[in-house]
Design an enzyme around this catalytic site. Structure first.
Site, short mmCIF file in Angstrom:
data_model
loop_
_atom_site.label_atom_id
_atom_site.label_comp_id
_atom_site.label_asym_id
_atom_site.label_seq_id
_atom_site.Cartn_x
_atom_site.Cartn_y
_atom_site.Cartn_z
N HIS A 1 -35.01 -42.21 -19.81
CA HIS A 1 -34.45 -41.82 -21.10
C HIS A 1 -33.10 -41.12 -20.94
CE1 HIS A 1 -34.18 -40.12 -25.13
NE2 HIS A 1 -34.10 -38.91 -24.61
N SER B 1 -25.81 -38.19 -19.41
CA SER B 1 -25.55 -38.29 -17.97
C SER B 1 -26.19 -37.15 -17.19
CB SER B 1 -24.04 -38.33 -17.69
OG SER B 1 -23.45 -39.44 -18.32
N ARG B 2 -27.26 -36.59 -17.72
CA ARG B 2 -28.00 -35.50 -17.08
C ARG B 2 -27.18 -34.22 -16.94
NH1 ARG B 2 -30.99 -38.98 -18.24
NH2 ARG B 2 -32.79 -39.75 -17.07
N LEU B 3 -26.09 -34.10 -17.69
CA LEU B 3 -25.28 -32.89 -17.67
C LEU B 3 -25.78 -31.95 -18.76
CD1 LEU B 3 -21.77 -34.51 -17.09
CD2 LEU B 3 -23.29 -33.43 -15.42
N HIS B 4 -27.02 -31.49 -18.61
CA HIS B 4 -27.71 -30.72 -19.63
C HIS B 4 -27.10 -29.34 -19.80
CE1 HIS B 4 -30.47 -33.97 -19.04
NE2 HIS B 4 -30.89 -33.52 -17.87
#
Length: 366
Positions: free
Chosen positions: A84, A338-341
């Protein structure tokens, strides 16, 4: 027969250097079927499940999702989209955070109108660790209260085998001649003395709670020290529970083993009513050819029902009640592309009393 196979049949892929994979990139790439096509394995008509031998049916239902081959590796590389992607919700900035109190910030997120009651936003994962081994155990619980002191959950805390043993230790006297759960400690011993009181039994007050609200792409991670509630506080919640749940609390020594069996026994005495599929669904759930311990639990329930027959208000068990997780750190996590939370953490600094500490806010790397 192969005891490691769900259907008792030896798997063709038993090389320890190349173990059979049960799941491989689910939902991302299609698995080749036996005929070279892609998609789901061919369905087996219900009639065939009754007519064909068990071995043949199991073989037909078994997929080819085994150790990746060069073909599956190429598919894996060709399908760049993996799990996801967090793109449907706005980012989290420091201007949205409560400037001084993470409990108020949690309340704001918990009351977000997008969190519908039907989604059970109070569901969370409680993690504890036993000493001296350091082994971690986690289970899903329900948040019941939140105040300026911390997060409160209710459960059985007297068992040495479960979370009660992790938090309050595994030693000490029990309630009934060495049998049964122990009483949870009084809150008077909930500060410095609590760890000392249970140090001999390996008690560990450190615990963590994690909330996941997937629709909002949010997590909250809380770490801190557990303290028991007073009996009066636990009584208030106990009175809201239905009678059946109260009976169940008295009947269950939570996490204590009720029954066990070696795999050889189950392979020899498996249910005759099972469908020969990998799902192992009995045609009649009441048909049992092996006593699996449920009868013992049900007998304990009947004993408790007889004990409290005619009693209008079932008393609170000494081993059951509420504990509060007093936070040392609270992290608010917002999923980003892009998983840059976005991750902001409140860290408790300063004195230990209610007036002598403050909260420092940090942004963490994703």
């Amino acid at each position: 027969m192969d005891p490691d196979s769900p259907d008792g049949v030896k798997s063709p892929s038993s090389d320890p250097k190349h173990p059979k994979k049960l799941i491989f990139a689910p939902g991302d790439i299609e698995t080749p079927n036996t005929d070279g096509s892609h998609g789901q394995p061919p369905s087996i008509p219900p009639a065939a499940l009754q007519d064909e031998p068990e071995v043949e049916i199991a073989a037909a239902l078994r997929t080819n999702t085994s150790t990746p081959t060069s073909a599956t590796e190429k598919d894996l590389v060709a399908h760049a989209a993996r799990a996801h992607q967090f793109v449907s919700n706005p980012p989290l900035t420091v201007s949205q955070l409560h400037p001084t109190n993470p409990l108020h910030q949690f309340h704001s997120w918990f009351r977000d109108p997008r969190l519908l009651p039907s989604s059970a936003p109070e569901t969370c994962t409680l993690a504890t660790a036993s000493l001296p081994s350091g082994r971690v155990s986690a289970r899903v619980v329900y948040l019941k209260e939140l105040d300026e002191r911390g997060w409160t959950v209710y459960s059985n805390w007297g068992s040495r085998e479960g979370k009660g043993g992790d938090v309050f230790g595994r030693g000490g006297a029990s309630d009934v001649d060495g049998e049964g759960p122990r009483a949870i400690p009084e809150p008077a011993a909930a500060d410095e003395n609590l760890q000392a009181d249970f140090a001999g039994g390996g008690g560990n007050r450190w615990a963590a709670l994690t909330f996941l609200w997937a629709g909002l792409e949010r997590q909250v991670r809380i770490e801190g020290l557990v303290e028991p509630l007073s009996r009066e506080e636990s009584e208030l919640y106990w009175r809201t529970r239905e009678r059946g749940s109260q009976i169940g609390a008295w009947a269950s020594w939570q996490s204590k083993v009720l029954w066990q069996a070696e795999p050889e026994l189950l392979l020899e005495r498996r249910r005759n009513s099972l469908d020969p599929t990998l799902h192992q669904v009995p045609r009649n759930v009441e048909e049992r050819d092996i006593d699996d311990g449920r009868k013992l639990l049900e007998e304990r329930v009947r004993e408790v029902e007889r004990r409290f027959e005619g009693v209008k208000e079932i008393p609170l068990p000494p081993f059951w009640g509420g504990v509060r997780l007093v936070p040392e750190s609270v992290e608010f996590w917002q999923g980003r592309k892009s998983r840059l939370h976005d991750r902001f953490r409140y860290v408790r600094v300063g004195g230990g009393d209610q007036e002598g500490y403050r909260w420092r806010i940090e942004r963490l790397s994703p």
